[in-house]
Scaffold this active site. Structure first.
Site, short mmCIF file in Angstrom:
data_model
loop_
_atom_site.label_atom_id
_atom_site.label_comp_id
_atom_site.label_asym_id
_atom_site.label_seq_id
_atom_site.Cartn_x
_atom_site.Cartn_y
_atom_site.Cartn_z
N LYS A 89 6.53 -30.98 -48.05
CA LYS A 89 6.63 -31.40 -49.45
C LYS A 89 5.83 -32.70 -49.62
CE LYS A 89 10.41 -31.35 -52.79
NZ LYS A 89 11.84 -31.65 -52.92
C1 E4P Z 1 13.10 -30.86 -55.99
O1 E4P Z 1 12.59 -30.35 -55.02
C2 E4P Z 1 13.93 -32.04 -55.98
O2 E4P Z 1 14.54 -32.14 -54.71
C3 E4P Z 1 15.06 -31.98 -56.95
O3 E4P Z 1 15.09 -30.76 -57.64
C4 E4P Z 1 15.24 -33.19 -57.78
O4 E4P Z 1 16.35 -33.00 -58.62
P1 E4P Z 1 17.06 -34.18 -59.41
O5 E4P Z 1 16.18 -34.56 -60.54
O6 E4P Z 1 18.36 -33.60 -59.88
O7 E4P Z 1 17.22 -35.31 -58.43
#
Ligand code: E4P
Length: 220
Positions: A89
């Site tokens: 990522k």
């Molecule tokens: C995506 O890969 C992120 O880990 C995640 O969806 C972020 O979500 P949040 O905005 O609820 O922290």
């Protein structure tokens, strides 16, 4: 549409996997910190455990911490070596795009994270990202329309033929999941609460109660 769980919590991952509907996992540094996972050794071990829980063929996104090209490449390679399920990522920044293009070239799969505009999604796809992660909930949080972004990316990828999968992220509730499916998302990643929330309907509860009561009337 694939279902990923957005957590580093092993119990939640196990529960979703046991439901039989889990296609993968996404994590981020905040989610890892929430579970108290720290230090390179422990972090890599935790990712390996997640991969083993979900089983073969289920993608697990592991995020780099570095923000420079060389750092991201070194980190990404280390993460990718942990398990074949690992998808690296990478944040949507200039060096991130460069790193994604490099990973694409050497056959490491990527998830371009922190995407908040259609322009960023075009760049991610051009670099060959396996997944692009538009953050629905965080856009809604500032009173913009997160789901509109999914629709826009879907339309652009459809017209251009980009093969990057749209991974709707920052999902906060069951309605987000339904809306993301309607908007053309290839994947939703959500907390366990949003996945389980899909089960709920008062008419299901009322209907089941009545069926069981009627059965009991004649069967004792
Ligand atoms: C995506 O890969 C992120 O880990 C995640 O969806 C972020 O979500 P949040 O905005 O609820 O922290």
């Amino acid at each position: 549409m694939l279902f990923f769980i957005d957590t580093a919590n092993l119990d939640h991952i196990r529960e979703a996997a046991e439901l039989g509907i889990l296609d993968g996992v996404t994590t981020n540094p905040s989610l890892m910190a929430k579970e108290g996972i720290s230090g390179e050794k422990e972090i890599l071990k935790h990712y390996r455990t997640i991969c083993e829980i979900v089983g073969e063929g289920r993608d697990v996104s592991a995020e780099v911490i570095s923000t420079d090209f060389n750092g991201m490449v070194a980190e990404g390679k280390k993460l990718a070596e942990v398990h074949e399920n690992i998808v690296v990522k990478v944040p949507m920044i200039k060096d991130g795009v460069k790193a994604i293009a490099h990973f694409t070239e050497i056959g490491i799969r990527t998830n371009c994270t922190l995407v908040f505009s259609a322009g960023q999604a075009i760049l991610a796809a051009k670099a060959g990202a396996t997944y692009v992660s538009p953050f629905i909930g965080r856009i809604d949080d500032i009173s913009w329309d997160g789901m509109q972004l999914i629709e826009d990316i879907y339309k652009i990828y459809d017209i251009t033929g980009y093969e990057t999968a749209i991974l709707a992220a920052s999902i906060r509730n069951p309605l987000h999941i339904v809306q993301a499916a309607k908007a053309g998302a290839d994947v939703v990643t959500c907390p366990l609460s949003a996945i389980l929330g899909l089960l709920n309907h008062p008419l299901t509860d009322i209907g089941l109660e009545k069926f069981l009561a009627d059965y009991k009337k004649v069967n004792g």
